[in-house]
Design a protein around this motif. Structure first.
Motif, mmCIF file in Angstrom:
data_model
loop_
_atom_site.group_PDB
_atom_site.id
_atom_site.type_symbol
_atom_site.label_atom_id
_atom_site.label_comp_id
_atom_site.label_asym_id
_atom_site.label_seq_id
_atom_site.Cartn_x
_atom_site.Cartn_y
_atom_site.Cartn_z
ATOM 1 N N GLN A 29 8.021 2.713 -9.102
ATOM 2 C CA GLN A 29 7.240 2.378 -10.288
ATOM 3 C C GLN A 29 6.168 1.320 -10.011
ATOM 4 N N ILE A 30 6.354 0.525 -8.952
ATOM 5 C CA ILE A 30 5.373 -0.488 -8.584
ATOM 6 C C ILE A 30 4.420 0.122 -7.560
ATOM 7 N N SER A 31 3.157 0.224 -7.884
ATOM 8 C CA SER A 31 2.188 0.768 -6.936
ATOM 9 C C SER A 31 1.697 -0.336 -6.001
ATOM 10 N N GLU A 32 1.098 0.084 -4.889
ATOM 11 C CA GLU A 32 0.515 -0.895 -3.969
ATOM 12 C C GLU A 32 -0.603 -1.677 -4.650
ATOM 13 N N GLU A 33 -1.320 -1.004 -5.539
ATOM 14 C CA GLU A 33 -2.397 -1.679 -6.279
ATOM 15 C C GLU A 33 -1.822 -2.789 -7.170
ATOM 16 N N ASP A 34 -0.718 -2.476 -7.888
ATOM 17 C CA ASP A 34 -0.064 -3.490 -8.726
ATOM 18 C C ASP A 34 0.306 -4.719 -7.904
ATOM 19 N N LEU A 35 0.904 -4.468 -6.744
ATOM 20 C CA LEU A 35 1.388 -5.554 -5.896
ATOM 21 C C LEU A 35 0.229 -6.363 -5.318
ATOM 22 N N THR A 36 -0.828 -5.677 -4.891
ATOM 23 C CA THR A 36 -1.996 -6.363 -4.322
ATOM 24 C C THR A 36 -2.662 -7.257 -5.354
ATOM 25 N N ILE A 37 -2.814 -6.745 -6.572
ATOM 26 C CA ILE A 37 -3.436 -7.536 -7.647
ATOM 27 C C ILE A 37 -2.572 -8.743 -7.989
ATOM 28 N N ALA A 38 -1.261 -8.530 -8.070
ATOM 29 C CA ALA A 38 -0.356 -9.649 -8.372
ATOM 30 C C ALA A 38 -0.430 -10.721 -7.286
ATOM 31 N N LEU A 39 -0.510 -10.306 -6.021
ATOM 32 C CA LEU A 39 -0.643 -11.262 -4.920
ATOM 33 C C LEU A 39 -1.966 -12.018 -5.016
ATOM 34 N N GLY A 40 -3.015 -11.324 -5.432
ATOM 35 C CA GLY A 40 -4.302 -11.989 -5.627
ATOM 36 C C GLY A 40 -4.232 -13.041 -6.709
ATOM 37 N N ASN B 227 -9.815 -17.995 -0.882
ATOM 38 C CA ASN B 227 -10.205 -16.979 0.097
ATOM 39 C C ASN B 227 -9.165 -15.871 0.199
ATOM 40 N N LEU B 228 -7.898 -16.259 0.138
ATOM 41 C CA LEU B 228 -6.832 -15.259 0.177
ATOM 42 C C LEU B 228 -6.855 -14.399 -1.086
ATOM 43 N N ALA B 229 -7.046 -15.034 -2.236
ATOM 44 C CA ALA B 229 -7.147 -14.292 -3.504
ATOM 45 C C ALA B 229 -8.295 -13.299 -3.442
ATOM 46 N N LEU B 230 -9.427 -13.742 -2.894
ATOM 47 C CA LEU B 230 -10.591 -12.863 -2.763
ATOM 48 C C LEU B 230 -10.263 -11.655 -1.894
ATOM 49 N N ALA B 231 -9.562 -11.890 -0.783
ATOM 50 C CA ALA B 231 -9.209 -10.791 0.125
ATOM 51 C C ALA B 231 -8.317 -9.761 -0.565
ATOM 52 N N TYR B 232 -7.351 -10.229 -1.342
ATOM 53 C CA TYR B 232 -6.465 -9.298 -2.047
ATOM 54 C C TYR B 232 -7.235 -8.462 -3.069
ATOM 55 N N PHE B 233 -8.141 -9.100 -3.818
ATOM 56 C CA PHE B 233 -8.896 -8.346 -4.830
ATOM 57 C C PHE B 233 -9.890 -7.388 -4.182
ATOM 58 N N GLU B 234 -10.488 -7.787 -3.065
ATOM 59 C CA GLU B 234 -11.375 -6.862 -2.352
ATOM 60 C C GLU B 234 -10.598 -5.636 -1.873
ATOM 61 N N LYS B 235 -9.365 -5.864 -1.393
ATOM 62 C CA LYS B 235 -8.518 -4.752 -0.967
ATOM 63 C C LYS B 235 -8.188 -3.835 -2.142
#
Length: 436
Positions: free
Chosen positions: A208-219, A229-237
């Protein structure tokens, strides 16, 4: 599960869980002795007020627990589809109870049901405190069970549950403004996601958790601990993944562009923030038309981004997008709507800052009646508007008008805050200066 708007609960009592858990104690009796508190039997007396749900439960009353569990799991999916969030959450509780009866409290399937319940409390009910409680319970069981020899199918299900519970813990911590704890939990979810992909050779179907969900949450968690800078990298991904999957015109990009623009503004990279918001605005216009609340919101953000740049060459753009936003809000939400009034106030503040005080005063005066209707005579917003109008009049040398407006403002401030509040004192000091 689709996430509803999340809110922080004011209490941490889990009454639904307590109620259904008490039922589970009665459900430990042999099947033939159950009287239907969990699922009523056909022998229980019907009334004219029985709902469709009660009748459906009565039909399954003589089933074995495993069949009841399968029925509840299907019912959860249907209730979520119908946006009956409270009922779906209660059914998830029922799944935990039945899993406990069938497998025992220490089994990974019971922990899996708890992880689903935790995620339900987060996304269906917006209750991070309850979500954390059940996710922690699931974690304690899964981490001990994971060390035992299991089949690849069981390992896959356990890893899916671990991803879900760590994601739930991370987002719950984030909603309660605990950035470090959120980031650590989401990192664990990410590690389990990678392990799951290795086990399944990249196929994570059914998670139920997509990679997109997880990447955005990490951002967002990275932003919460000020690692820009790390937040930016996650959102760019995340943006790259969405474009690759759905194209560069999908409305899903709007929220991502808004958030990455905020990160760029914090990095003082105003030019890039403006570019992201222009892309979001273009998608809004094509997806919702120019006259829509969504386009109005992004237009306001774009106006403020141009203003934040501090570049005099952007003044025309600031004014254009503020006016577009105000017109869209007025046309779709009305002149008395709070969103409309808030953006008018921000536009007036900007106009006053760049010296267009007469225009700012005119707009504030025109919106004052709507503010009184929306917020009330003695409200913070009305006091703030009167104060802004008074300071504009004072700056223009209209002392009598400024004195009148500021006295009305002070009267409201004293009623709301009292005599000794900083806002009341500030207005008193300004009145003293005018009188001198």
């Amino acid at each position: 599960m689709q996430a509803n708007p999340i809110r922080i609960p004011t209490v941490s009592n889990d009454t639904d869980w307590d109620f259904c858990f008490n039922l589970s104690q009665q459900s430990r009796t042999p099947e033939y002795q159950q009287t239907g508190e969990l699922y009523p039997t056909c022998e229980s007396e019907e009334s004219e007020e029985d709902t469709t749900v009660q009748k459906e439960e009565r039909a399954t009353g003589l089933c074995f627990p495993k069949e009841k569990l399968a029925h509840s799991q299907k019912k959860v999916a249907q209730l979520i589809k119908e946006k009956m969030n409270t009922q779906a959450n209660r059914e998830l509780i029922r799944c935990v109870i039945l899993s406990r009866i069938i497998f025992g409290e220490e089994h990974w399937k019971c922990a899996q049901a708890l992880a689903n319940l935790a995620y339900g409390y987060l996304t269906l009910r917006g209750l991070p405190a309850q979500a954390k409680k059940h996710a922690e319970s699931a974690k304690n069981t899964l981490l001990t069970w994971k060390g035992k020899t299991t089949s690849n199918e069981e390992k896959e299900e356990i890893l899916k549950a671990l991803v879900m519970l760590y994601y739930t813990l991370g987002v719950a911590w984030l909603l309660q403004n605990h950035g470090r704890e959120a980031f650590l939990s989401l990192q664990k979810a990410d590690r389990n996601m990678k392990e799951l992909k290795e086990l399944t050779k990249g196929d994570v179907c059914g998670l139920q958790i997509s990679e997109e969900d997880l990447t955005i949450a990490l951002g967002r968690a990275s932003l919460g601990i000020h690692r820009l800078n790390l937040a930016l990298a996650y959102f760019e991904k995340a943006i790259g993944n969405v474009i690759a999957a759905k194209g560069d015109g999908t409305s899903e990009l709007i929220r991502l562009y808004k958030e990455i623009a905020q990160i760029e503004q914090l990095r003082k990279n105003h030019k890039q923030a403006i570019q992201y918001l222009k892309q979001a605005y273009s998608i809004c216009v094509s997806s919702f038309t120019e006259i829509s609340p969504q386009t109005a919101e992004v237009g306001a953000l774009l106006a403020k981004a141009y203003a934040m740049s501090g570049d005099p060459q952007h003044r025309d753009a600031v004014e254009v997008y503020f006016i577009k936003s105000i017109n869209a809000y007025q046309a779709t939400l009305g002149t008395k709507n709070r969103e409309t009034l808030a953006i008018i106030e921000e536009f007036c503040n900007w106009l006053a800052q760049i010296g267009k005080k007469q225009e700012a005063y005119r707009l504030l005066k025109a919106s004052l009646k709507s503010q009184v209707i929306s917020y009330g005579d003695c409200s913070e917003k009305v006091a703030e508007t009167l104060y802004n109008m008074g300071t504009i009049c004072f700056a223009k040398g209209e002392v009598r008008k400024a004195n009148h407006l500021l006295r009305k403002c002070l009267m409201i401030q004293i009623l709301i805050y009292g005599n000794d509040h900083s806002k009341s004192r500030e207005t008193k000091n300004l009145l003293t200066l005018i009188q001198r």
